[in-house]
Design an enzyme around this catalytic site. Structure first.
Site, PDB file in Angstrom:
ATOM      1  CB  CYS A   1       1.704  -3.258   4.724  1.00 19.43           C
ATOM      2  SG  CYS A   1       2.641  -2.733   2.955  1.00 19.43           S
TER       3      CYS A   1
ATOM      4  CB  CYS B   1       5.266  -1.812   4.673  1.00 16.29           C
ATOM      5  SG  CYS B   1       3.830  -1.116   3.881  1.00 16.29           S
TER       6      CYS B   1
END
Length: 103
Positions: free
Chosen positions: A26, A29
């Site tokens: 991600c 993230c």
């Protein structure tokens, strides 16, 4: 040292626990990671920051209805008291955490 269960991790008596639900693949993230490191250093001894990989811990992610990542959930005495999905800039996150950390 034996692995602690998620409920043991979020039940830090008197200390709020900020949980970052993330995944290695991600992009947002990865943006959040240095922000969380900074937050952890700033609130050392007053706040615990833990990261939960949603791919490896799907049951926990489902339990807390994590549908997008990153999702941050702040727990106080094992109970969720705040949550936010997406990247949260450090100043905004710090401001939010102040009211929980300085109790």
């Amino acid at each position: 040292m034996p692995k602690k269960s998620f409920s043991e991790l979020i039940n830090s008596p008197g200390m709020p626990v900020l949980v970052d639900f993330y995944a290695d693949w991600c992009g947002p993230c990865k943006t959040m990671a240095p922000i969380l490191q900074q937050i952890a250093q700033q609130h050392q001894g007053k706040l615990r920051v833990i990261k939960i990989d949603v791919d490896r811990n799907q049951a926990v992610a489902q339990q807390f209805r994590v549908q997008s990542i990153p999702t941050l959930i702040l727990f106080q005495n094992g109970q969720p008291v705040w949550r936010q999905a997406g990247v949260v800039p450090a100043p905004q996150l710090n401001q939010t955490l102040q009211s929980f950390v300085n109790r």
